[in-house]
Design an enzyme around this catalytic site. Structure first.
Site, short mmCIF file in Angstrom:
data_model
loop_
_atom_site.label_atom_id
_atom_site.label_comp_id
_atom_site.label_asym_id
_atom_site.label_seq_id
_atom_site.Cartn_x
_atom_site.Cartn_y
_atom_site.Cartn_z
N GLY A 32 0.85 -1.18 0.00
CA GLY A 32 0.00 0.00 0.00
C GLY A 32 0.88 1.23 0.00
N CYS A 33 0.45 2.28 0.66
CA CYS A 33 1.21 3.53 0.68
C CYS A 33 2.63 3.29 1.18
CB CYS A 33 0.51 4.53 1.60
SG CYS A 33 1.42 6.06 1.78
N PHE A 34 3.60 3.67 0.35
CA PHE A 34 4.99 3.40 0.74
C PHE A 34 5.44 4.23 1.93
CE2 PHE A 34 6.12 5.64 -3.55
CZ PHE A 34 5.77 6.90 -3.06
#
Length: 176
Positions: free
Chosen positions: A11-13
């Protein structure tokens, strides 16, 4: 010293750097894009979900100090592995989870860990995380690197507001 790379899409890094950054043996954690066919993609382009890339982190580690299996265990505790549509607040192909393997041994270990997680019955739905061969990794723009250190209050609000922190607590307690 045996230096290796591990690449995980979770998901969001922004939320995938801090969990790995604090371990001995982790040399670096870079936010970036992988899995697609567009060379040197930008954040804006990846967010269109048309490149095949996913936000990911690439970890350089010394396997005499931290094993790939330990990194896999950390990875599983950061994500909802049953969500095939993205992660938490972030939806779409670029936010889907994956383990990108750099060797046959990593592939075997990743598949084994995925099977163990599925067999554990910790989740009532099937594990949706892909295991794929590593493709070229493109570092994200500088503003996305080490976001949790550069923008700590925004990072904390995002990690909580996205639902990630509550999910981790509900499934893993203090162990995450």
């Amino acid at each position: 010293m045996a230096i290796q790379k591990a690449t995980f899409a979770g998901g969001c890094f922004w939320c995938m750097v801090k969990p790995f950054d604090r371990y001995d043996g982790v040399i670096s954690v870079i936010s970036g894009y992988t899995g697609g066919d567009v060379e040197n993609p930008s954040y804006e382009l990846v967010c269109t979900n048309t490149t095949g890339h996913r936000e990911a982190v690439q970890i350089t580690f010394d396997d005499t100090l931290i094993s790939y299996e330990e990194l896999l265990s950390i990875f599983w505790r950061q994500i909802d592995p049953t969500d095939a549509g993205g992660q938490f607040f972030d939806r779409g192909e670029s936010y889907r989870t994956a383990i990108y393997t750099h060797s046959e041994e990593q592939d075997e270990l990743a598949r084994k860990s995925k099977q163990e997680l599925a067999s554990s019955r910790k989740f009532s739905k099937p594990i949706q995380t892909d295991i794929l061969p590593a493709k070229p990794f493109y570092p994200a723009e500088e503003g996305h690197q080490n976001y949790y250190m550069k923008n700590p209050s925004h990072y904390e609000r995002y990690a909580i507001g996205s639902g990630r922190e509550q999910f981790k607590f509900n499934h893993w307690g203090d162990q995450s």
